[in-house]
Design an enzyme around this catalytic site. Sequence first.
Site, PDB file in Angstrom:
ATOM      1  CG  MET A 120      20.893  29.336 -56.309  1.00  0.00           C
ATOM      2  SD  MET A 120      20.580  28.449 -57.339  1.00  0.00           S
ATOM      3  CE  MET A 120      20.801  26.986 -56.650  1.00  0.00           C
ATOM      4  CG  ASP A 154      18.137  26.536 -60.124  1.00  0.00           C
ATOM      5  OD1 ASP A 154      18.525  25.026 -59.161  1.00  0.00           O
ATOM      6  OD2 ASP A 154      19.135  26.662 -60.449  1.00  0.00           O
ATOM      7  N   GLY A 155      16.305  24.620 -57.089  1.00  0.00           N
ATOM      8  CA  GLY A 155      16.605  24.248 -56.259  1.00  0.00           C
ATOM      9  C   GLY A 155      15.529  23.903 -55.315  1.00  0.00           C
ATOM     10  N   GLY A 156      15.135  21.922 -55.047  1.00  0.00           N
ATOM     11  CA  GLY A 156      14.304  21.527 -54.255  1.00  0.00           C
ATOM     12  C   GLY A 156      12.643  22.032 -54.468  1.00  0.00           C
ATOM     13  CG  ASP A 174      21.616  23.378 -63.124  1.00  0.00           C
ATOM     14  OD1 ASP A 174      21.833  24.965 -62.571  1.00  0.00           O
ATOM     15  OD2 ASP A 174      20.770  23.007 -63.433  1.00  0.00           O
ATOM     16  CG  HIS A 187      22.646  28.324 -62.747  1.00  0.00           C
ATOM     17  ND1 HIS A 187      21.542  27.734 -61.917  1.00  0.00           N
ATOM     18  CD2 HIS A 187      23.245  29.244 -61.893  1.00  0.00           C
ATOM     19  CE1 HIS A 187      22.284  28.296 -60.166  1.00  0.00           C
ATOM     20  NE2 HIS A 187      22.879  29.161 -61.097  1.00  0.00           N
ATOM     21  CG  HIS A 238      17.760  25.205 -65.174  1.00  0.00           C
ATOM     22  ND1 HIS A 238      18.076  27.292 -64.399  1.00  0.00           N
ATOM     23  CD2 HIS A 238      18.572  25.255 -64.233  1.00  0.00           C
ATOM     24  CE1 HIS A 238      18.594  27.129 -63.577  1.00  0.00           C
ATOM     25  NE2 HIS A 238      19.633  25.898 -63.345  1.00  0.00           N
ATOM     26  CG  MET A 273      27.782  23.054 -61.342  1.00  0.00           C
ATOM     27  SD  MET A 273      27.730  22.221 -60.242  1.00  0.00           S
ATOM     28  CE  MET A 273      25.312  22.201 -60.056  1.00  0.00           C
ATOM     29  CG  MET A 283      26.504  27.774 -60.372  1.00  0.00           C
ATOM     30  SD  MET A 283      25.848  25.831 -59.334  1.00  0.00           S
ATOM     31  CE  MET A 283      25.017  26.144 -61.612  1.00  0.00           C
ATOM     32  CB  SER A 326      17.520  21.020 -63.708  1.00  0.00           C
ATOM     33  OG  SER A 326      19.375  20.639 -63.939  1.00  0.00           O
TER      34      SER A 326
HETATM   35  C1  DX5 Z   1      22.308  23.211 -58.563  1.00  0.00           C
HETATM   36  C2  DX5 Z   1      21.553  23.538 -59.542  1.00  0.00           C
HETATM   37  C3  DX5 Z   1      19.812  23.241 -59.641  1.00  0.00           C
HETATM   38  C4  DX5 Z   1      19.658  21.870 -59.314  1.00  0.00           C
HETATM   39  C5  DX5 Z   1      18.345  21.002 -59.656  1.00  0.00           C
HETATM   40  O1  DX5 Z   1      23.412  23.974 -57.955  1.00  0.00           O
HETATM   41  O2  DX5 Z   1      21.326  25.112 -59.501  1.00  0.00           O
HETATM   42  O3  DX5 Z   1      19.763  23.331 -61.232  1.00  0.00           O
HETATM   43  O4  DX5 Z   1      19.815  20.992 -60.891  1.00  0.00           O
HETATM   44  O5  DX5 Z   1      17.762  20.410 -58.795  1.00  0.00           O
HETATM   45  P1  DX5 Z   1      17.285  19.618 -57.859  1.00  0.00           P
HETATM   46  O6  DX5 Z   1      15.274  20.427 -58.629  1.00  0.00           O
HETATM   47  O7  DX5 Z   1      17.380  17.933 -57.931  1.00  0.00           O
HETATM   48  O8  DX5 Z   1      17.066  20.436 -56.463  1.00  0.00           O
HETATM   49 ZN    ZN Z   2      20.731  25.491 -62.000  1.00  0.00          ZN
END
Ligand code: DX5
Ligand code: ZN
Length: 222
Positions: free
Chosen positions: A136, A175-177, A34, A65, A32, A36, A67, A7
Site C-alpha cells: 500500500m 496500490d495508492g496514488g 476494493d 483486495h 482490482h 471494505m 480490507m 480499481s
Molecule cells: C485504497 C484502495 C485502492 C484505491 C486506489 O484503500 O486499496 O485500491 O482504490 O485509488 P487511487 O489510485 O485513487 O489511489
Molecule cells: Zn486496493
Amino acid sequence: MKLIAPSILSADFARLGEEIKTVEQAGADIIHLDIMDGRYVPNITIGIPVVESLRPLTNLPFDAHLMIVEPEKYVPDFIKAGCNMISFHMDACIHSHRLVDYIKSQGVKAGVVLNPATPVNTLEEIIYFVDYVLVMSVNPGFGGQKFIPETLHKIRKLKRLMEETGRTDILIEIDGGIKESNISQVSAEGVNIFVAGSSIFKAEDPAQAVRNLKQKAISVEV
Ligand code: DX5
Ligand code: ZN
C-alpha cells in the site's frame, strides 16, 4: 511483467459494467476490487453480490483486495463469485498461513498486503507461501490519496527479502496514488502490478489513461 489493474472504487458505480468494458478495451490487464467492511478500514464498499454480477461482463482476472476483518469467513464466497487473485491484511486474520494455503488450494492466487506502517519483515515467514505481495502506498480506505514516496524504500527491502528467500518469482503489486507522473519511477523499482483508481476513472478519457499508464510502466521494463 508489467500489468495495469484499474480499481473500480473510483468508477461510476451506476455504470460499473460499462466502465469495466472501457478499461478492458484499452488494454487493462486485471480488475482490482476494493472490498471494505467499515471495520478494518473506515469505509464500506462492495460485497459478494456485486462481484458476482460483474463476473460475466469481462474475461479479465478479478483481483480482490480484502480490507475486512476475519477475511477467512468470506474468502470462499469471493472465490465462488469468480475472483482469481485474493489478498488480505495479515493483521486482520489470525491464521494467515492457513488462509494463504486455502486460497491456493482453490486454484486462486494468494497475496498479503502491507500497510504503509507495516514493516517488510512481517513477511519473513509467509513469503515462502504467497504468490504476490500488495504494497500500500497510501493508507487503505479511500481512493484519490497522495502517493507516499517512502514506499519506494519499502519496495527495495521487499526485493532484498525476495532474493534472500529465493522467492524472486513473487509479483509485487502497488496500490495508492499511482498516476502518469510517478508510474515510471515505481516501475523502475521492479513493481509488476499497478493499481490505479482515480488516475483512470476520474480522468477525462479513462481509456487513454490506461494506455498512457501502461506505456509508461512498460518503458522501464528490465
Ligand atoms: C485504497 C484502495 C485502492 C484505491 C486506489 O484503500 O486499496 O485500491 O482504490 O485509488 P487511487 O489510485 O485513487 O489511489
Ligand atoms: Zn486496493
